[in-house]
Write a protein that holds these residues in place. Structure first.
Motif, short mmCIF file in Angstrom:
data_model
loop_
_atom_site.label_atom_id
_atom_site.label_comp_id
_atom_site.label_asym_id
_atom_site.label_seq_id
_atom_site.Cartn_x
_atom_site.Cartn_y
_atom_site.Cartn_z
N HIS A 85 -68.83 43.02 0.47
CA HIS A 85 -69.83 44.07 0.69
C HIS A 85 -70.59 43.70 1.96
CE1 HIS A 85 -73.78 46.12 -0.14
NE2 HIS A 85 -72.92 47.10 -0.25
N GLN A 86 -69.88 43.84 3.07
CA GLN A 86 -70.43 43.40 4.37
C GLN A 86 -69.78 44.22 5.47
OE1 GLN A 86 -69.61 39.08 4.90
NE2 GLN A 86 -69.48 39.09 2.67
N GLY A 87 -70.49 44.29 6.61
CA GLY A 87 -69.86 44.86 7.79
C GLY A 87 -69.34 43.72 8.65
N TYR A 88 -68.24 43.94 9.35
CA TYR A 88 -67.66 42.89 10.20
C TYR A 88 -67.58 43.34 11.64
CZ TYR A 88 -66.37 40.34 6.03
OH TYR A 88 -66.43 39.65 4.87
N PRO A 89 -67.57 42.38 12.57
CA PRO A 89 -67.36 42.76 13.97
C PRO A 89 -65.95 43.35 14.17
CG PRO A 89 -67.85 40.40 13.76
CD PRO A 89 -67.77 40.95 12.39
N ARG A 90 -65.82 44.07 15.27
CA ARG A 90 -64.54 44.75 15.56
C ARG A 90 -63.36 43.78 15.64
NH1 ARG A 90 -62.62 49.29 19.02
NH2 ARG A 90 -61.99 47.92 20.69
N ASP A 91 -63.61 42.59 16.18
CA ASP A 91 -62.54 41.59 16.30
C ASP A 91 -61.97 41.25 14.92
OD1 ASP A 91 -63.32 41.56 18.87
OD2 ASP A 91 -63.76 39.41 19.00
N GLY A 119 -58.14 47.39 1.99
CA GLY A 119 -58.91 48.63 2.00
C GLY A 119 -60.14 48.40 2.86
N VAL A 120 -60.46 49.34 3.75
CA VAL A 120 -61.67 49.24 4.57
C VAL A 120 -62.39 50.58 4.47
CG1 VAL A 120 -62.61 49.04 6.91
CG2 VAL A 120 -60.65 47.64 6.24
N ASP A 121 -63.57 50.56 3.89
CA ASP A 121 -64.30 51.81 3.73
C ASP A 121 -65.80 51.55 3.75
OD1 ASP A 121 -61.92 53.46 2.15
OD2 ASP A 121 -62.05 51.38 1.51
C1 GDG Z 1 -66.97 60.21 9.21
C2 GDG Z 1 -66.08 61.06 8.32
C3 GDG Z 1 -64.30 60.95 10.06
C4 GDG Z 1 -66.15 50.46 8.62
N1 GDG Z 1 -66.55 49.26 8.17
C5 GDG Z 1 -66.69 48.48 9.27
C6 GDG Z 1 -66.38 49.23 10.41
N2 GDG Z 1 -66.06 50.44 9.98
C7 GDG Z 1 -65.65 51.52 10.91
C8 GDG Z 1 -64.17 51.79 10.81
C9 GDG Z 1 -64.11 53.21 11.35
C10 GDG Z 1 -65.44 53.79 10.90
O1 GDG Z 1 -66.30 52.71 10.59
C11 GDG Z 1 -65.29 54.61 9.64
O2 GDG Z 1 -64.72 55.82 10.00
P1 GDG Z 1 -63.99 56.73 8.94
O3 GDG Z 1 -63.36 57.85 9.67
O4 GDG Z 1 -63.00 55.91 8.17
O5 GDG Z 1 -65.09 57.22 7.89
P2 GDG Z 1 -66.67 57.71 7.94
O6 GDG Z 1 -67.59 56.59 8.22
O7 GDG Z 1 -66.88 58.36 6.61
O8 GDG Z 1 -66.76 58.80 9.13
C12 GDG Z 1 -64.62 60.73 8.57
C13 GDG Z 1 -65.32 60.23 10.94
O9 GDG Z 1 -66.65 60.57 10.60
C14 GDG Z 1 -65.11 60.59 12.42
O10 GDG Z 1 -65.16 61.95 12.65
O11 GDG Z 1 -63.01 60.44 10.31
O12 GDG Z 1 -63.78 61.55 7.79
O13 GDG Z 1 -66.39 60.85 6.93
O14 GDG Z 1 -64.09 53.23 12.74
O15 GDG Z 1 -63.47 50.85 11.57
N3 GDG Z 1 -66.40 48.76 11.67
C15 GDG Z 1 -66.78 47.47 11.83
N4 GDG Z 1 -67.12 46.68 10.76
C16 GDG Z 1 -67.08 47.14 9.49
O16 GDG Z 1 -67.36 46.39 8.54
N5 GDG Z 1 -66.81 46.96 13.07
#
Ligand code: GDG
Length: 498
Positions: free
Chosen positions: A355-361, A278-280
């Motif tokens: 509970h951390q952010g990670y680089p894209r890689d 899960g990634v959120d």
């Molecule tokens: C809003 C809307 C809509 C997350 N953790 C890390 C990380 N992420 C990146 C994911 C993804 C982005 O963040 C999250 O995008 P989501 O679409 O899943 O969700 P929201 O942040 O709620 O975005 C959403 C979006 O806007 C675009 O219109 O889809 O519905 O709520 O790209 O990969 N990226 C990295 N490290 C992390 O730890 N590098």
């Protein structure tokens, strides 16, 4: 260049947050790094072709920055004070609009002082955009924090073509109507020529709000805006589902070092048969608790064993000063702790929680390492994580479990769609995902990949901007050539001086 020496641009993007982060090194020198978000990637080619500028907040209070250039992007900072951040951003944007627009999953708070600040900050964004856009130029406003900007901008600069894109859902009228300032928000948005939503359902919800709150007429996808003393104006309101730079995710995943890292991640988890991911952002809309509940019950029922299955949960820190998020973190971490406490063995842990952010890689490696991706959002505008997972799986493997309450589920029909509120249904779907034969995984993933690769983010921005240009052409054909008010420059200068 305007009369007062400000540089002007034909194409201007306005968003709450600028696409750059301020980095201060150990010796105190300051630099800017471009944040690798989807929006920057989507708009970068358009920005370069049009020599465009980006108006927004730099992410820290009281910076008072002058316009500058970063990585070839012209940046026009809007300054926010600590009070603005508390009232406009953390308050009205994230504690009123965010929960309201996500089906009131958490109760929205309504405070007049937050609304006043929202109006004030939206006006400053509108003025900043007005001051840097050339005559007849295009301004594209992003997201729910800036819904009043289109109308405010049109009042200052009737010559501009204005687009707005809402990244989050637009709620059904029964929910939207709670907002004490609902009519102002709708009229604010109607200042745009094109209003984009993630799903057709969002566009329909908006049109219904227009019918209930204004005298304007709607005939899908056109809204005829009738204002006193000016000719009727046409606004297009329709769905433009956002996407990702699919090719760049795929090529990252194809790099041998990323594949090696994916193997390392699995080995680090004790090489379980199945890795679920899960990634959120740690947000109550994402249904992380529902996912944990289903997984915990499957372990308790003995339907899954901790030796066989590990759930990796990345919960990146988000809005950490808003109370609902502080409480959510406590709840999630308590649940993770309980499940791990109840089911861990000396060699295996059921949940690897971060509970951390990670680089894209690292994200790409995680996507490759995961046999199953769990997206169980209770409401989500789109959900880009689902699309990133699909784009990364060049091996045509992996199973996507996807909530019906995401915008992405309108497009990704061959995912295993779930109602996350139905815990038994979610448990059954998880078991089905884990047991799915290779041939079915391949056929489903192929279909998902076709959709994501063909409908990438470049196509999204092209579709929106083409509609905007079309709207501009229609407008100029329907009305006499627009004259700028004589006192326009003066108005902008005066507002800036205020
Ligand atoms: C809003 C809307 C809509 C997350 N953790 C890390 C990380 N992420 C990146 C994911 C993804 C982005 O963040 C999250 O995008 P989501 O679409 O899943 O969700 P929201 O942040 O709620 O975005 C959403 C979006 O806007 C675009 O219109 O889809 O519905 O709520 O790209 O990969 N990226 C990295 N490290 C992390 O730890 N590098």
């Amino acid at each position: 260049m305007s009369n007062n020496g400000t540089r002007e641009y034909d194409f201007v993007v306005v968003s709450n947050r600028l696409p750059v982060d301020r980095v201060v090194s150990a010796d105190g020198t300051e630099s800017w790094s471009t944040s690798p978000g989807g929006l920057v990637t989507a708009l970068e080619p358009v920005m370069r072709a049009a020599d465009g500028a980006w108006v927004g907040w730099a992410g820290q209070p009281d910076l008072r920055l002058s316009p500058f250039e970063s990585d070839g992007i012209h940046i026009v900072p809007v300054d926010l004070s600590a009070d603005d951040i508390e009232n406009y951003y953390e308050g009205f944007s994230n504690d009123t609009l965010w929960p309201l627009y996500h089906d009131v999953i958490a109760p929205p708070s309504y405070h007049r002082i937050w609304w006043d600040s929202y109006v004030d900050v939206n006006r400053r964004f509108a003025e900043a955009a007005a001051a840097v856009t050339s005559r007849g130029g295009i301004v594209w406003v992003q997201d729910y924090q800036l819904q009043l900007v289109p109308r405010m901008l049109r009042e200052i600069r009737p010559d501009l073509t204005i687009g707005f894109f809402n990244h989050i859902p637009f709620p059904p009228y029964g929910i939207f109507s709670q907002l004490p300032w609902r009519a102002q928000v709708v009229e604010g948005l109607l200042g745009a020529d094109v209003i984009g939503f993630q799903r057709q359902a969002d566009a329909s919800n908006f049109s219904r709000a227009v019918r209930r709150l204004t005298p304007h007429t709607t005939r899908n996808p056109i809204i005829e805006v009738n204002a006193e003393r000016s000719p009727a104006r046409r606004v297009v309101a329709k769905a433009f589902p956002i996407s990702i730079d699919a090719a760049s995710f795929e090529s990252l995943a194809r790099e041998p070092r990323i594949q090696e890292r994916a193997r390392e991640i699995r080995a680090g988890l004790g090489n379980p048969k199945t890795v679920m991911l899960g990634v959120d952002r740690l947000d109550y809309t994402k249904g992380i608790g529902h996912r944990l509940k289903a997984f915990g019950e499957l372990l308790a029922d003995g339907e899954l064993s901790v030796e066989d299955v590990t759930l990796v949960q990345v919960a990146s820190p988000s809005r950490e000063r808003v109370e609902a998020y502080i409480n959510l973190r406590d709840e999630i971490e308590l649940t993770v702790g309980r499940i791990n406490g109840d089911f861990a063995t000396m060699s295996h842990q059921p949940i690897s929680y971060h509970h951390q952010g990670y680089p894209r890689d690292e994200m790409a490696a995680l996507y490759l390492a995961a046999d199953v991706l769990l997206v169980t959002a209770l409401r989500d505008g789109m959900n880009l994580v689902a699309k990133e997972y699909v784009a990364s799986r060049f091996d045509e493997d992996g199973v996507l479990v996807l909530s019906e309450f995401t915008g992405a589920s309108d497009e990704l029909k061959r995912a295993l769609l779930v109602n996350p509120h139905d815990i038994d249904g979610l448990k059954a779907t998880i078991l089905r995902a884990i047991a799915m034969p290779r041939e079915e995984r391949r056929s489903r993933m192929r279909a998902l990949r076709k959709r994501v690769i063909e409908h990438d983010v470049a196509r999204w921005s092209r579709a929106f901007i083409d509609t905007l240009r079309q709207a501009a052409d229609d407008r100029f054909q329907r009305t006499a050539p627009m004259e700028l008010p004589e006192d326009l420059e003066w108005t902008i200068d005066r507002r800036k001086a205020d």
